[in-house]
Structure formats: structure tokens, C-alpha cells
Design a protein around this motif. Structure first.
Motif, PDB file in Angstrom:
ATOM      1  N   ARG A  11      -9.669  11.119  18.655  1.00  0.00           N
ATOM      2  CA  ARG A  11      -9.805  10.241  17.496  1.00  0.00           C
ATOM      3  C   ARG A  11     -10.869  10.850  16.605  1.00  0.00           C
ATOM      4  N   ALA A  12     -11.157  10.235  15.478  1.00  0.00           N
ATOM      5  CA  ALA A  12     -12.247  10.707  14.628  1.00  0.00           C
ATOM      6  C   ALA A  12     -13.569  10.439  15.350  1.00  0.00           C
ATOM      7  N   TYR A  13     -14.471  11.393  15.282  1.00  0.00           N
ATOM      8  CA  TYR A  13     -15.797  11.263  15.881  1.00  0.00           C
ATOM      9  C   TYR A  13     -16.847  11.689  14.872  1.00  0.00           C
ATOM     10  N   TYR A  54     -12.268  21.615   7.409  1.00  0.00           N
ATOM     11  CA  TYR A  54     -13.631  21.409   7.889  1.00  0.00           C
ATOM     12  C   TYR A  54     -14.647  21.988   6.922  1.00  0.00           C
ATOM     13  N   GLN A  58     -19.777  18.085   6.536  1.00  0.00           N
ATOM     14  CA  GLN A  58     -19.133  16.806   6.813  1.00  0.00           C
ATOM     15  C   GLN A  58     -19.794  16.137   8.005  1.00  0.00           C
ATOM     16  N   VAL A  60     -18.172  13.610   9.861  1.00  0.00           N
ATOM     17  CA  VAL A  60     -17.168  13.101  10.786  1.00  0.00           C
ATOM     18  C   VAL A  60     -16.091  14.168  10.985  1.00  0.00           C
ATOM     19  N   PHE A  61     -15.753  14.404  12.247  1.00  0.00           N
ATOM     20  CA  PHE A  61     -14.636  15.278  12.575  1.00  0.00           C
ATOM     21  C   PHE A  61     -13.362  14.444  12.593  1.00  0.00           C
ATOM     22  N   THR A  62     -12.308  14.946  11.980  1.00  0.00           N
ATOM     23  CA  THR A  62     -11.015  14.264  12.004  1.00  0.00           C
ATOM     24  C   THR A  62     -10.411  14.411  13.404  1.00  0.00           C
ATOM     25  N   PRO A  63      -9.423  13.581  13.742  1.00  0.00           N
ATOM     26  CA  PRO A  63      -8.770  13.747  15.048  1.00  0.00           C
ATOM     27  C   PRO A  63      -8.202  15.159  15.249  1.00  0.00           C
ATOM     28  N   GLN A  65      -9.361  17.954  13.937  1.00  0.00           N
ATOM     29  CA  GLN A  65     -10.485  18.856  14.178  1.00  0.00           C
ATOM     30  C   GLN A  65     -11.033  18.682  15.596  1.00  0.00           C
TER      31      GLN A  65
END
Length: 76
Positions: A11-13, A54, A58, A60-63, A65
């Protein structure tokens, strides 16, 4: 942070959240510095992440990424 006994979810983290999943014994800033170093040291990971949007700035990492990081480094 990942709870003991629970599977890792893609998930996003937040970058610090993901970093602490990999390095729960470190402070948030030290965990992020270590994860950032691993990303830069892993062959082609930075370039592959940049190819899907990326930016080093940023928060937040996308799911997608996260999936790429986990593929390279293994699950936290």
C-alpha cells in the motif's frame, strides 16, 4: 510500523513509516537515512523508481514504488 505476526501489505507508505518497517530499532530519521542508502546502493533501483515517478523529495511511496522496493530488498 509492521505489527508482529501480521503480513506485510503493499500500500502507500510514508517514507519514514516504510523505513521503520525495515529498521524498527532505529529512530525515524536514522531509519530513513538507512533505507535511502539501501535504495541508492541497490543496482538500478533509483533509476527504476524514477521511471515510475519517484522524486527524492516525495514524502510518500506509492504502492507501485513500495512493490519495487520490496522486490529489490525483500519484505521488511
Amino acid at each position: 510500523m509492521k505489527e508482529l505476526g501480521k503480513p506485510f501489505r503493499l500500500r502507500a507508505y510514508g517514507r519514514t513509516e516504510l523505513a521503520q518497517a525495515y529498521n524498527p530499532h532505529l529512530s525515524p530519521s536514522a531509519a530513513w537515512q538507512k533505507l535511502s542508502l539501501w535504495i541508492h546502493l541497490y543496482p538500478d533501483l533509483t533509476e527504476r523508481l524514477k521511471a515510475i515517478g519517484y522524486s527524492p523529495h516525495q514524502r510518500v511511496f506509492t504502492p507501485r514504488q513500495v512493490a519495487m522496493i520490496v522486490e529489490a530488498l525483500g519484505e521488511p
